[in-house]
Design a protein around this motif. Structure first.
Motif, PDB file in Angstrom:
ATOM      1  N   GLU A 102       0.843  -1.287  -0.257  1.00  0.00           N
ATOM      2  CA  GLU A 102       0.021  -0.059  -0.146  1.00  0.00           C
ATOM      3  C   GLU A 102       0.830   1.191  -0.018  1.00  0.00           C
ATOM      4  O   GLU A 102       1.567   1.616   1.098  1.00  0.00           O
ATOM      5  CB  GLU A 102      -1.000  -0.040   1.076  1.00  0.00           C
ATOM      6  N   ASP A 103       0.983   1.812  -1.065  1.00  0.00           N
ATOM      7  CA  ASP A 103       2.003   3.031  -1.362  1.00  0.00           C
ATOM      8  C   ASP A 103       0.937   4.188  -1.356  1.00  0.00           C
ATOM      9  O   ASP A 103       0.637   5.208  -2.320  1.00  0.00           O
ATOM     10  CB  ASP A 103       2.540   2.879  -2.628  1.00  0.00           C
ATOM     11  N   ARG A 104       0.677   4.540  -0.077  1.00  0.00           N
ATOM     12  CA  ARG A 104      -0.275   5.721   0.226  1.00  0.00           C
ATOM     13  C   ARG A 104       0.100   7.309  -0.191  1.00  0.00           C
ATOM     14  O   ARG A 104      -0.665   7.921  -0.439  1.00  0.00           O
ATOM     15  CB  ARG A 104      -0.755   5.783   1.636  1.00  0.00           C
ATOM     16  N   ASP A 105       1.622   7.115  -0.357  1.00  0.00           N
ATOM     17  CA  ASP A 105       2.051   8.580  -0.624  1.00  0.00           C
ATOM     18  C   ASP A 105       2.603   8.519  -2.181  1.00  0.00           C
ATOM     19  O   ASP A 105       2.798   9.696  -2.648  1.00  0.00           O
ATOM     20  CB  ASP A 105       3.033   9.088   0.101  1.00  0.00           C
ATOM     21  N   GLY A 106       2.403   7.436  -2.963  1.00  0.00           N
ATOM     22  CA  GLY A 106       2.755   7.371  -4.073  1.00  0.00           C
ATOM     23  C   GLY A 106       4.349   7.530  -4.514  1.00  0.00           C
ATOM     24  O   GLY A 106       4.765   7.660  -5.702  1.00  0.00           O
ATOM     25  N   ALA A 107       5.132   7.263  -3.716  1.00  0.00           N
ATOM     26  CA  ALA A 107       6.420   7.381  -3.794  1.00  0.00           C
ATOM     27  C   ALA A 107       7.182   6.391  -4.481  1.00  0.00           C
ATOM     28  O   ALA A 107       7.780   6.392  -5.340  1.00  0.00           O
ATOM     29  CB  ALA A 107       7.191   7.578  -2.178  1.00  0.00           C
ATOM     30  N   LEU A 108       6.739   5.164  -4.064  1.00  0.00           N
ATOM     31  CA  LEU A 108       7.266   3.923  -4.757  1.00  0.00           C
ATOM     32  C   LEU A 108       6.964   3.979  -6.143  1.00  0.00           C
ATOM     33  O   LEU A 108       7.542   3.468  -7.142  1.00  0.00           O
ATOM     34  CB  LEU A 108       6.893   2.583  -4.065  1.00  0.00           C
ATOM     35  N   PHE A 109       5.536   4.283  -6.297  1.00  0.00           N
ATOM     36  CA  PHE A 109       4.829   4.208  -7.631  1.00  0.00           C
ATOM     37  C   PHE A 109       5.805   5.363  -8.773  1.00  0.00           C
ATOM     38  O   PHE A 109       6.023   4.921  -9.859  1.00  0.00           O
ATOM     39  CB  PHE A 109       3.604   4.485  -7.494  1.00  0.00           C
ATOM     40  N   TYR A 143      -4.225  10.366  -7.631  1.00  0.00           N
ATOM     41  CA  TYR A 143      -3.947   9.300  -8.780  1.00  0.00           C
ATOM     42  C   TYR A 143      -2.476   8.661  -8.420  1.00  0.00           C
ATOM     43  O   TYR A 143      -2.103   7.651  -9.105  1.00  0.00           O
ATOM     44  CB  TYR A 143      -4.106   9.954 -10.086  1.00  0.00           C
ATOM     45  N   LEU A 144      -1.864   9.217  -7.585  1.00  0.00           N
ATOM     46  CA  LEU A 144      -0.497   8.589  -7.517  1.00  0.00           C
ATOM     47  C   LEU A 144      -0.269   7.753  -6.506  1.00  0.00           C
ATOM     48  O   LEU A 144       0.374   6.744  -6.458  1.00  0.00           O
ATOM     49  CB  LEU A 144       0.596   9.883  -7.305  1.00  0.00           C
ATOM     50  N   PRO A 145      -1.092   7.977  -5.087  1.00  0.00           N
ATOM     51  CA  PRO A 145      -0.902   6.665  -4.384  1.00  0.00           C
ATOM     52  C   PRO A 145      -1.654   5.419  -5.136  1.00  0.00           C
ATOM     53  O   PRO A 145      -2.538   5.652  -5.616  1.00  0.00           O
ATOM     54  CB  PRO A 145      -2.048   7.275  -3.215  1.00  0.00           C
ATOM     55  N   ARG A 146      -0.890   4.252  -4.739  1.00  0.00           N
ATOM     56  CA  ARG A 146      -1.274   3.064  -5.534  1.00  0.00           C
ATOM     57  C   ARG A 146      -1.370   1.945  -4.577  1.00  0.00           C
ATOM     58  O   ARG A 146      -0.521   1.848  -3.570  1.00  0.00           O
ATOM     59  CB  ARG A 146      -0.290   2.804  -6.661  1.00  0.00           C
ATOM     60  N   LEU A 147      -2.134   0.895  -4.877  1.00  0.00           N
ATOM     61  CA  LEU A 147      -1.980  -0.545  -4.315  1.00  0.00           C
ATOM     62  C   LEU A 147      -1.223  -1.261  -5.261  1.00  0.00           C
ATOM     63  O   LEU A 147      -1.808  -1.659  -6.363  1.00  0.00           O
ATOM     64  CB  LEU A 147      -3.399  -0.963  -4.131  1.00  0.00           C
ATOM     65  N   ILE A 148       0.216  -1.751  -4.884  1.00  0.00           N
ATOM     66  CA  ILE A 148       0.785  -2.246  -5.717  1.00  0.00           C
ATOM     67  C   ILE A 148       0.711  -3.782  -5.602  1.00  0.00           C
ATOM     68  O   ILE A 148       1.463  -4.141  -4.552  1.00  0.00           O
ATOM     69  CB  ILE A 148       2.222  -1.734  -5.915  1.00  0.00           C
ATOM     70  N   VAL A 149       0.290  -4.562  -6.337  1.00  0.00           N
ATOM     71  CA  VAL A 149       0.282  -6.015  -6.371  1.00  0.00           C
ATOM     72  C   VAL A 149       1.368  -6.616  -7.175  1.00  0.00           C
ATOM     73  O   VAL A 149       1.407  -6.703  -8.435  1.00  0.00           O
ATOM     74  CB  VAL A 149      -1.023  -6.816  -6.805  1.00  0.00           C
ATOM     75  N   ALA A 150       2.248  -7.336  -6.320  1.00  0.00           N
ATOM     76  CA  ALA A 150       3.515  -7.761  -7.209  1.00  0.00           C
ATOM     77  C   ALA A 150       3.347  -9.428  -6.968  1.00  0.00           C
ATOM     78  O   ALA A 150       2.898  -9.917  -6.079  1.00  0.00           O
ATOM     79  CB  ALA A 150       4.755  -7.203  -6.845  1.00  0.00           C
ATOM     80  N   LEU A 151       3.922 -10.154  -7.908  1.00  0.00           N
ATOM     81  CA  LEU A 151       3.873 -11.516  -7.952  1.00  0.00           C
ATOM     82  C   LEU A 151       5.119 -12.196  -7.591  1.00  0.00           C
ATOM     83  O   LEU A 151       6.279 -11.723  -8.254  1.00  0.00           O
ATOM     84  CB  LEU A 151       3.503 -12.231  -9.159  1.00  0.00           C
ATOM     85  N   GLU A 152       5.079 -12.976  -6.702  1.00  0.00           N
ATOM     86  CA  GLU A 152       6.173 -13.936  -6.234  1.00  0.00           C
ATOM     87  C   GLU A 152       6.276 -15.064  -7.060  1.00  0.00           C
ATOM     88  O   GLU A 152       5.429 -15.871  -6.782  1.00  0.00           O
ATOM     89  CB  GLU A 152       6.465 -14.205  -4.785  1.00  0.00           C
ATOM     90  N   VAL A 153       6.861 -14.982  -8.332  1.00  0.00           N
ATOM     91  CA  VAL A 153       6.701 -15.913  -9.596  1.00  0.00           C
ATOM     92  C   VAL A 153       7.268 -17.483  -9.095  1.00  0.00           C
ATOM     93  O   VAL A 153       8.376 -17.401  -8.604  1.00  0.00           O
ATOM     94  CB  VAL A 153       7.205 -15.377 -10.769  1.00  0.00           C
ATOM     95  N   VAL A 154       6.340 -18.421  -9.353  1.00  0.00           N
ATOM     96  CA  VAL A 154       6.951 -19.755  -9.324  1.00  0.00           C
ATOM     97  C   VAL A 154       6.827 -20.473 -10.313  1.00  0.00           C
ATOM     98  O   VAL A 154       7.386 -21.540 -10.650  1.00  0.00           O
ATOM     99  CB  VAL A 154       5.931 -20.326  -8.244  1.00  0.00           C
ATOM    100  N   SER A 155       6.229 -19.998 -11.568  1.00  0.00           N
ATOM    101  CA  SER A 155       6.301 -20.782 -12.613  1.00  0.00           C
ATOM    102  C   SER A 155       6.066 -19.598 -14.039  1.00  0.00           C
ATOM    103  O   SER A 155       5.286 -18.544 -13.855  1.00  0.00           O
ATOM    104  CB  SER A 155       5.110 -21.807 -12.833  1.00  0.00           C
ATOM    105  N   ALA A 156       6.530 -20.079 -15.121  1.00  0.00           N
ATOM    106  CA  ALA A 156       6.294 -19.019 -16.397  1.00  0.00           C
ATOM    107  C   ALA A 156       6.141 -20.308 -17.415  1.00  0.00           C
ATOM    108  O   ALA A 156       6.659 -21.255 -17.572  1.00  0.00           O
ATOM    109  CB  ALA A 156       7.302 -18.390 -16.749  1.00  0.00           C
ATOM    110  N   THR A 157       4.807 -20.032 -18.272  1.00  0.00           N
ATOM    111  CA  THR A 157       4.245 -20.776 -19.236  1.00  0.00           C
ATOM    112  C   THR A 157       4.058 -20.195 -20.624  1.00  0.00           C
ATOM    113  O   THR A 157       3.737 -19.235 -20.360  1.00  0.00           O
ATOM    114  CB  THR A 157       3.025 -21.640 -18.627  1.00  0.00           C
TER     115      THR A 157
END
Length: 264
Positions: free
Chosen positions: A90-97, A128-142
């Motif tokens: 939860e990037d509430r100030d948008g800094a990471l985004f 519009y800058l604060p973001r909810l960033i969903v990243a995947l911890e990848v276990v497979s690629a197909t």
């Protein structure tokens, strides 16, 4: 898992993607997204108007990001699905985004340029800058088949082992036929179980209109017994000026309300 240089390049070169996941009840869900990379991890950056969806995704045991639509892609694009555990920031100030993802979004999603393409616009549309960033911890690629010109759909199935199966498919029978027979664009054998088919279309190159539709049912041996079908399977008509302004006001209000709630 290191997703590999080729997969990272494919995601970098994709303008649109499809995100699939299992909800709390173990049912498959899917929607179109703008595919991004947070370092080496595939990611999606939702505005706070979609806080409910992002937090639901954070509880999903399994998710997959698919890049299968060959429209508006770069030279290093190829169709692929990456699956893993979603992690929410939860990037509430948008800094990471702003630091890590802003340039990617501006390049891939033209509507964002009207809101955050300059320091002045970012001050005006701060919500519009604060973001909810969903990243995947990848276990497979197909590898999956390319949906040339956006044809076909993305299939997501909840397997018996409570994991997600995803693929790009086409319907060899006439449109509207039920039950729906699906055929893998990569020649794979689909899993059996509760399933959703996601189709979507967008106006190119501006992406001002982006219309998704889903078909739900139970998939058995490549045949979907439909339980819910979409009312519309075509791109929405162009928006007039008033509807554009109304849409932006609603987005702004929803983001601000969600940010206020998060602060409380």
């Amino acid at each position: 898992m290191d997703v590999g240089t080729d997969v990272r390049r494919a995601i970098q070169a994709a303008t649109v993607g499809e995100l699939a996941w299992l909800d709390r009840d173990g049912r498959p869900q899917a929607r179109p997204v703008t595919p991004l990379l947070l370092g080496d991890r595939p990611a999606v950056a939702f505005p706070y108007a979609e806080v409910g969806l992002a937090r639901q995704l954070a509880t999903a045991p399994d998710a997959a990001l698919v890049v299968s639509d060959d429209r508006l892609t770069g030279r290093t694009w190829r169709p692929v699905a990456v699956a893993g555990r979603p992690r929410l920031t939860e990037d509430r100030d948008g800094a990471l985004f702003v630091e890590r993802l802003l340039d990617q979004e501006l390049r891939k999603y033209p509507p964002a340029r009207a809101l955050i393409d300059s320091p002045l616009l970012r001050r005006e549309h701060w919500w519009y800058l604060p973001r909810l960033i969903v990243a995947l911890e990848v276990v497979s690629a197909t590898a999956v088949g390319a949906r040339v010109g956006g044809a076909g759909e993305v299939l997501a199935v909840a397997r018996d082992d409570q994991h997600l199966y995803v693929d790009s498919v086409t319907r060899p029978d006439r449109e509207g036929a039920e039950p729906v027979r699906v055929r893998s664009l990569a020649g794979r054998l689909p899993a059996n179980g509760p399933a959703v088919l996601l189709g979507h279309d967008f106006s190119a190159p501006d992406l001002e209109r982006w219309t998704p539709w889903t078909t739900r049912g139970e998939l058995t041996d490549g045949v979907l017994a439909v339980t819910a079908a979409p009312a519309r399977t075509a791109l929405a008509p162009p928006l007039g000026l008033w509807r554009r302004l109304t849409r932006q006001r609603r987005l702004a209000r929803a983001c601000q309300d969600a940010l206020d709630a998060a602060a409380r």
